[in-house]
Design an enzyme around this catalytic site. Structure first.
Site, PDB file in Angstrom:
ATOM      1  N   ASP A  35      64.121 -56.708 -17.534  1.00 48.13           N
ATOM      2  CA  ASP A  35      63.948 -57.927 -18.324  1.00 48.13           C
ATOM      3  C   ASP A  35      64.403 -59.166 -17.570  1.00 48.13           C
ATOM      4  O   ASP A  35      63.722 -60.201 -17.539  1.00 48.13           O
ATOM      5  CB  ASP A  35      64.711 -57.814 -19.643  1.00 48.13           C
ATOM      6  CG  ASP A  35      64.272 -56.633 -20.481  1.00 48.13           C
ATOM      7  OD1 ASP A  35      63.175 -56.098 -20.209  1.00 48.13           O
ATOM      8  OD2 ASP A  35      65.017 -56.241 -21.393  1.00 48.13           O
TER       9      ASP A  35
ATOM     10  N   HIS B   5      62.275 -47.296 -20.386  1.00 49.45           N
ATOM     11  CA  HIS B   5      63.331 -46.303 -20.184  1.00 49.45           C
ATOM     12  C   HIS B   5      63.311 -45.711 -18.775  1.00 49.45           C
ATOM     13  O   HIS B   5      63.798 -44.605 -18.565  1.00 49.45           O
ATOM     14  CB  HIS B   5      63.228 -45.173 -21.225  1.00 49.45           C
ATOM     15  CG  HIS B   5      63.631 -45.584 -22.607  1.00 49.45           C
ATOM     16  ND1 HIS B   5      64.754 -45.105 -23.235  1.00 49.45           N
ATOM     17  CD2 HIS B   5      63.048 -46.432 -23.481  1.00 49.45           C
ATOM     18  CE1 HIS B   5      64.832 -45.639 -24.448  1.00 49.45           C
ATOM     19  NE2 HIS B   5      63.811 -46.453 -24.612  1.00 49.45           N
TER      20      HIS B   5
ATOM     21  N   SER C 248      67.239 -61.198 -25.547  1.00 46.49           N
ATOM     22  CA  SER C 248      68.586 -61.283 -24.974  1.00 46.49           C
ATOM     23  C   SER C 248      68.544 -61.674 -23.504  1.00 46.49           C
ATOM     24  O   SER C 248      69.328 -62.522 -23.047  1.00 46.49           O
ATOM     25  CB  SER C 248      69.328 -59.953 -25.148  1.00 46.49           C
ATOM     26  OG  SER C 248      68.618 -58.891 -24.529  1.00 46.49           O
TER      27      SER C 248
END
Length: 471
Positions: free
Chosen positions: A239, A68, A180
């Protein structure tokens, strides 16, 4: 369907997914890449009626610290996994994407999308669309790579580009291990090989040599745009950067202010210790309102402090005193700030405290592991300090970010009680996995204890691995 997208179809087939396990705990294995590639190539021919031109792999990731905060410009400490996404593909020139996944929970046969219909919207993808959600990550990459024509033309796709793509994943979906992003990055590398000037000029293995880190950084940015602007998820780029720019045996220290990387060889640490990911079996979804709310609250707190991104609220080398000063400034200014209109000031403060302390933890790890080769002579002490930081990070995810959940908290408590050095929730939260640092000698004891918490728990070995590549 537009005229440049031909109407073609294929029969539905439902493949089996192998999940090996031992007697006491369920382990998911990454498997042999060449075996996966050969199997996927064979299935591609069965599904699409023609041969694939290659198979590309992109890894998932585990993040030692920095949850975060990537979208706030903080430092993250990720490593790529041996688990990830394989994409077999062949190009088309009619602008049609024909996509299929072999993931049983998502497979509905071939999904057809005209690439010309994929557009950016302020709210992300049209939520009324009946197109399978997972395909947005692939079609979004095509759209984003078409936008590279001005900034990186050698990586740009033509408007008429299309492809047949068959997907197999070895990273659990929704486990907080970046399934993802690995899908996006596998697709991006395949499309680079099949449809860009750089790919055409460097066929086959030549592309691996031609792709510079700058090229990989540009592709990562395209994948970020796909997820933010087409899918509508609030990724900060951790990511995608990890998947495309990681290195074997290396922990990355990623400064999300400018996406610069420092790689640290952590093999010294892994001689007597290891990392494990514990998939809790409770999936998460980053495009949900809870994640968006957390980000909005932390961004509102940044506005109260008068900074565009929270990393700028701290000096280059932050200390706890700097965090305390920022929190005090928030307390002094919150009641009069219009930035908090409609928001709970106490909730925004908690998000602020998580982000600032998470940044501090990242800088502590960065200093600990990059101080020089002498660190390798103190692997036990280094592991103990890392464990403490991991566990402190979980407490902040639980109490300040408030994205943890009961089974994750139970896993952390259980593995610590049975000898783990540290453990924390990783990923966006509201589901997903716990990363554990433990002595190698204690693996069976710790996994056996954690497995008793739920029949859905599965274990994955976390070994720092290489970036996306052609198999």
């Amino acid at each position: 369907m537009p005229e440049n997208c031909a109407d073609e179809s294929s029969a539905h087939e439902s493949p089996a997914i192998e999940t090996p396990a031992d007697d006491d705990a369920q382990w998911l294995f990454a498997g042999d890449p060449q075996t996966h590639a050969a199997s996927l190539t064979e299935r591609f021919t069965e599904v699409f009626g023609r041969a694939a031109q290659g198979v590309w792999f992109a890894p998932g990731r585990a993040n030692l610290n920095g949850e975060h905060i990537d979208f706030h410009g903080g430092r993250c400490l990720p490593m790529a996994l041996r688990y990830g996404t394989y994409a077999a593909a062949a190009p088309r020139t009619d602008g049609l994407l024909r996509l299929r996944t072999l993931e049983p929970t998502l497979d509905t046969g071939i999904v057809e999308i005209c690439s010309a219909d994929v557009t950016r919207t302020d709210a992300g993808w049209d939520q009324e669309s009946d197109v399978a959600d997972w395909t947005r990550y692939v079609s979004g990459v095509v759209w984003a790579m078409q936008q590279l024509i001005e900034t990186a033309p050698e990586l740009a796709l033509a408007q008429s580009f299309g492809a047949d793509v068959l997907i197999r994943s070895t990273v659990p979906i929704g486990a907080g291990l970046s399934s993802s992003a690995s899908l996006e990055c596998a697709a991006a590398l395949a499309f680079t090989a099949l449809g860009t000037p750089l790919g055409r000029a460097n066929p086959g293995d030549g592309l691996a040599r031609a792709l510079t880190d700058e090229h990989r950084a540009a592709l990562a940015q395209a994948c970020i745009r796909a997820e933010v602007e087409v899918v509508g998820a609030g990724t900060g780029g951790l990511d995608q950067t990890t998947s495309l720019r990681a290195a074997e045996g290396t922990l990355l220290s990623l400064d999300c202010r400018d996406f610069s990387l420092v790689g640290t060889d952590v093999s010294f640490l892994l001689d007597k210790h290891r990392f494990l990911a514990v998939d809790t079996g409770q999936p998460h979804a980053l495009a949900t309102s809870e994640f968006a709310d957390r980000r909005a609250e932390s961004e509102a707190a940044a506005a109260v402090l008068g900074v565009g991104r929270l990393r700028d609220a701290l000096p280059e080398t932050p200390r706890q005193a700097h965090v305390d000063q920022a929190l005090q400034k928030y307390d002094d200014d919150a009641t009069s700030s219009p930035a908090l209109t409609g928001l709970d000031p106490a909730a925004c403060r908690r998000r602020l405290e998580h982000a600032l302390t998470e940044m501090l933890r990242s800088e502590r790890i960065h200093a600990l592991l990059t101080d020089g080769p002498e660190v390798a002579h103190h692997d036990d002490r280094t592991a103990a300090l890392l464990g403490e930081i991991l566990t402190a990070g979980h407490a902040s995810m639980r109490d300040n970010a408030r994205v943890s959940f009961p089974i994750a908290d139970q896993v952390v408590e259980t593995v610590l009680a049975h000898g783990a050095l540290g453990a924390r929730l990783i990923g966006g939260g509201f589901g997903g996995s716990v990363l554990v640092l433990l002595p190698r000698a204690g693996t069976e004891r710790i996994t056996t204890a954690a497995a008793e918490l739920s029949p859905d728990i599965r274990f994955l070995a976390v070994d720092p691995s290489s970036a996306a590549h052609m198999v």
